[in-house]
Motif scaffolding. Structure first.
Motif, PDB file in Angstrom:
ATOM      1  N   GLY A 188       0.827  -1.203   0.000  1.00 58.72           N
ATOM      2  CA  GLY A 188       0.000   0.000   0.000  1.00 58.72           C
ATOM      3  C   GLY A 188       0.859   1.249   0.000  1.00 58.72           C
ATOM      4  N   GLN A 189       1.998   1.156   0.672  1.00 59.44           N
ATOM      5  CA  GLN A 189       2.991   2.232   0.692  1.00 59.44           C
ATOM      6  C   GLN A 189       4.355   1.626   0.423  1.00 59.44           C
ATOM      7  OE1 GLN A 189       2.791   4.565   4.325  1.00 59.44           O
ATOM      8  NE2 GLN A 189       0.603   4.134   4.514  1.00 59.44           N
ATOM      9  N   GLY A 190       4.934   1.921  -0.741  1.00 62.88           N
ATOM     10  CA  GLY A 190       6.265   1.433  -1.071  1.00 62.88           C
ATOM     11  C   GLY A 190       6.254   0.061  -1.723  1.00 62.88           C
TER      12      GLY A 190
ATOM     13  N   PRO B 280       1.421 -14.625 -12.236  1.00 64.58           N
ATOM     14  CA  PRO B 280       0.366 -13.605 -12.123  1.00 64.58           C
ATOM     15  C   PRO B 280      -0.671 -13.921 -11.045  1.00 64.58           C
ATOM     16  CG  PRO B 280       0.870 -14.001 -14.426  1.00 64.58           C
ATOM     17  CD  PRO B 280       1.619 -15.039 -13.645  1.00 64.58           C
ATOM     18  N   VAL B 281      -0.964 -15.207 -10.826  1.00 66.87           N
ATOM     19  CA  VAL B 281      -1.892 -15.584  -9.764  1.00 66.87           C
ATOM     20  C   VAL B 281      -1.320 -15.196  -8.404  1.00 66.87           C
ATOM     21  CG1 VAL B 281      -3.058 -17.525  -8.638  1.00 66.87           C
ATOM     22  CG2 VAL B 281      -2.839 -17.469 -11.139  1.00 66.87           C
ATOM     23  N   LEU B 282      -0.019 -15.460  -8.237  1.00 61.47           N
ATOM     24  CA  LEU B 282       0.641 -15.110  -6.983  1.00 61.47           C
ATOM     25  C   LEU B 282       0.712 -13.602  -6.808  1.00 61.47           C
ATOM     26  CD1 LEU B 282       3.536 -17.729  -7.068  1.00 61.47           C
ATOM     27  CD2 LEU B 282       1.555 -17.730  -5.555  1.00 61.47           C
ATOM     28  N   ALA B 283       1.010 -12.905  -7.891  1.00 64.57           N
ATOM     29  CA  ALA B 283       1.102 -11.445  -7.811  1.00 64.57           C
ATOM     30  C   ALA B 283      -0.217 -10.838  -7.365  1.00 64.57           C
ATOM     31  CB  ALA B 283       1.526 -10.880  -9.163  1.00 64.57           C
ATOM     32  N   GLN B 284      -1.324 -11.392  -7.848  1.00 66.16           N
ATOM     33  CA  GLN B 284      -2.637 -10.892  -7.463  1.00 66.16           C
ATOM     34  C   GLN B 284      -2.909 -11.159  -5.979  1.00 66.16           C
ATOM     35  OE1 GLN B 284      -5.860 -12.570  -9.738  1.00 66.16           O
ATOM     36  NE2 GLN B 284      -7.365 -11.077  -9.006  1.00 66.16           N
ATOM     37  N   ALA B 285      -2.505 -12.342  -5.515  1.00 67.32           N
ATOM     38  CA  ALA B 285      -2.695 -12.673  -4.103  1.00 67.32           C
ATOM     39  C   ALA B 285      -1.850 -11.771  -3.210  1.00 67.32           C
ATOM     40  CB  ALA B 285      -2.348 -14.142  -3.872  1.00 67.32           C
ATOM     41  N   ILE B 286      -0.639 -11.502  -3.639  1.00 64.38           N
ATOM     42  CA  ILE B 286       0.249 -10.625  -2.859  1.00 64.38           C
ATOM     43  C   ILE B 286      -0.310  -9.221  -2.811  1.00 64.38           C
ATOM     44  CG2 ILE B 286       2.547  -9.593  -2.801  1.00 64.38           C
ATOM     45  CD1 ILE B 286       3.566 -12.213  -4.119  1.00 64.38           C
ATOM     46  N   ALA B 287      -0.800  -8.738  -3.952  1.00 64.07           N
ATOM     47  CA  ALA B 287      -1.364  -7.386  -3.999  1.00 64.07           C
ATOM     48  C   ALA B 287      -2.562  -7.260  -3.070  1.00 64.07           C
ATOM     49  CB  ALA B 287      -1.751  -7.035  -5.426  1.00 64.07           C
ATOM     50  N   GLY B 288      -3.394  -8.299  -3.024  1.00 67.31           N
ATOM     51  CA  GLY B 288      -4.552  -8.267  -2.149  1.00 67.31           C
ATOM     52  C   GLY B 288      -4.168  -8.226  -0.695  1.00 67.31           C
TER      53      GLY B 288
ATOM     54  N   ALA C 149       5.255  -1.209   3.126  1.00 62.25           N
ATOM     55  CA  ALA C 149       6.318  -2.162   2.798  1.00 62.25           C
ATOM     56  C   ALA C 149       6.996  -2.672   4.060  1.00 62.25           C
ATOM     57  CB  ALA C 149       7.336  -1.510   1.862  1.00 62.25           C
ATOM     58  N   ALA C 150       7.191  -1.797   5.034  1.00 62.11           N
ATOM     59  CA  ALA C 150       7.836  -2.205   6.284  1.00 62.11           C
ATOM     60  C   ALA C 150       6.998  -3.246   7.023  1.00 62.11           C
ATOM     61  CB  ALA C 150       8.084  -0.991   7.165  1.00 62.11           C
ATOM     62  N   GLN C 151       5.685  -3.066   7.033  1.00 59.54           N
ATOM     63  CA  GLN C 151       4.808  -4.022   7.708  1.00 59.54           C
ATOM     64  C   GLN C 151       4.798  -5.366   6.988  1.00 59.54           C
ATOM     65  OE1 GLN C 151       1.314  -1.509   7.528  1.00 59.54           O
ATOM     66  NE2 GLN C 151       1.371  -1.102   9.739  1.00 59.54           N
ATOM     67  N   ALA C 152       4.788  -5.337   5.671  1.00 60.89           N
ATOM     68  CA  ALA C 152       4.824  -6.581   4.910  1.00 60.89           C
ATOM     69  C   ALA C 152       6.122  -7.337   5.169  1.00 60.89           C
ATOM     70  CB  ALA C 152       4.680  -6.279   3.419  1.00 60.89           C
TER      71      ALA C 152
END
Length: 384
Positions: free
Chosen positions: A242-244, A285-293, A300-303
């Motif tokens: 969401g940030q970074g 792309p499936v993984l990228a969508q899951a990560i984005a969600g 970025a720090a929290q992730a």
């Protein structure tokens, strides 16, 4: 074991190199105690005249020539050429990065100098080596990046190739040159005879690309640009929060299961499309969508904190300034201060390997042009 002794103390290196690849190799050796005699022409190393500058001094020259001694020799003058030969007769190592044939025309080729000094390790650094169809071609880092395939592999798909943001071909060449010199010195300790070390920047950079080599040589593949995603593994790349942005590296089933739990998708670990590293890359792309969600509501720090707590390799993206000034870099002694006569106290990189019983720090800065010329001549029994 004797404490506080650098591993290369007592090794004398005659350094005819300039710009970056050769000076980088000998700077690594200077860090470890070798006596590097930098031979410069009357105009000096080109890097003395290339910025960025601080108070009139080149920062690049300071970095690549730390801990060396300088003598100016005009190799077109017979008297100075004689000094060069006298120095080579007393050296353990000679390093040069002229175009092939230049040293031979001066009578400073390996055969001539090793006839007088059989133990001399003679290292030649060039763009394409001492043999092959490109041997006579000039080369700078960007040329080698372009010819090696590295540039063609770097960048986002569908966009122009991108050069790496560091002179990586020069650095690779310097690193392998220093490694080759060490191998030759080790061999000399057993045989008493020096070897000729032929190092090409092109060769060095290709050798720094083992995954591309595997795909081309073993699988007859043709690597292409994949941007901030790994070409062979997933999830293995840079993703937005969401940030970074943050980087994550998942390379086996255990890590993948932990990763899926962290992002709140434990069922993905049992998805047939995710059964292997190869199939996960095919369905990235499936993984990228899951990560984005998952990461869209986090910084970025929290992730990174959540992934790291679960043992999944992850990091925020650092700038070069942040990396060099980090607590980790400082704790590992990746740089230390030297005192320069014009610049005062400045920080310079150190070679990265830690040796037991060998101190870090306590080094000299880069020399002024011909700063040690009189002293070096005096060591040869000559008058200044």
């Amino acid at each position: 074991m004797t404490e506080d002794r650098r591993p290369l103390e007592g090794v004398r290196v005659l350094d005819f190199t300039r710009v970056l690849a050769g000076p980088y190799a000998t700077a690594l050796m200077a860090d470890l105690g070798a006596d590097i005699i930098k031979v410069e022409g009357p105009g000096g190393d080109e890097y003395r005249h290339i910025g960025p500058f601080r108070d009139g001094e080149s920062a690049l020259f300071q970095t690549a020539n730390r801990g060396k001694r300088s003598i100016v020799l005009d190799l077109r003058a017979p008297a100075d050429l004689a000094v060069a030969r006298d120095l080579a007769a007393r050296a353990d190592v000679l390093v040069e990065n002229f175009r092939p044939g230049v040293m031979a025309r001066l009578g400073l080729d390996a055969a001539s100098l090793q006839a007088a000094n059989p133990g001399l390790v003679y290292a030649s650094i060039s763009g394409f080596g001492q043999s092959g169809p490109f041997a006579d071609r000039p080369a700078y880092d960007i040329i080698v990046q372009a010819m090696s395939g590295l540039m063609d592999m770097t960048g986002e798909p569908g966009t122009p190739p991108t050069m790496v943001g560091e002179a990586i071909a020069d650095v690779a060449g310097g690193l392998f040159a220093a490694w080759g010199i060490m191998v030759a010195l080790f061999d000399r300790s057993r045989t008493g005879r020096g070897r000729v070390v032929d190092l090409a920047l092109f060769d060095a950079l290709l050798s720094m690309m083992p995954s591309a080599g595997a795909r081309v040589l073993v699988c007859d593949g043709d690597p292409v640009r994949t941007g901030n995603r790994h070409a062979l593994s997933a999830p293995f790349g840079v993703y937005p929060a969401g940030q970074g942005h943050f980087a994550v590296a998942v390379l086996n089933d255990k890590l993948f299961a932990a990763f899926c739990t962290v992002i709140g998708q434990p069922a993905l670990a049992g998805d047939p499309r995710m059964a292997s590293d190869e199939s996960r890359r095919a369905h990235e792309p499936v993984l990228a969508q899951a990560i984005a969600g998952w990461a869209g509501g986090l910084s970025a720090a929290q992730a990174v904190a959540a992934l790291t707590a679960a043992g999944v390799p992850a990091s925020e993206l650092s700038s070069a300034r942040q990396a060099w000034r980090s607590e980790q870099a400082q704790a590992r002694g990746l740089w230390s201060d030297v005192v320069h006569p014009a610049l005062g106290r400045i920080s310079l990189p150190e070679q990265p390997v830690h040796f037991s019983g060998s101190p870090r720090g306590g080094r000299a800065g880069a020399p002024a042009q011909d700063e040690h010329g009189a002293a070096i001549r005096a060591e040869l029994g000559m008058k200044p």
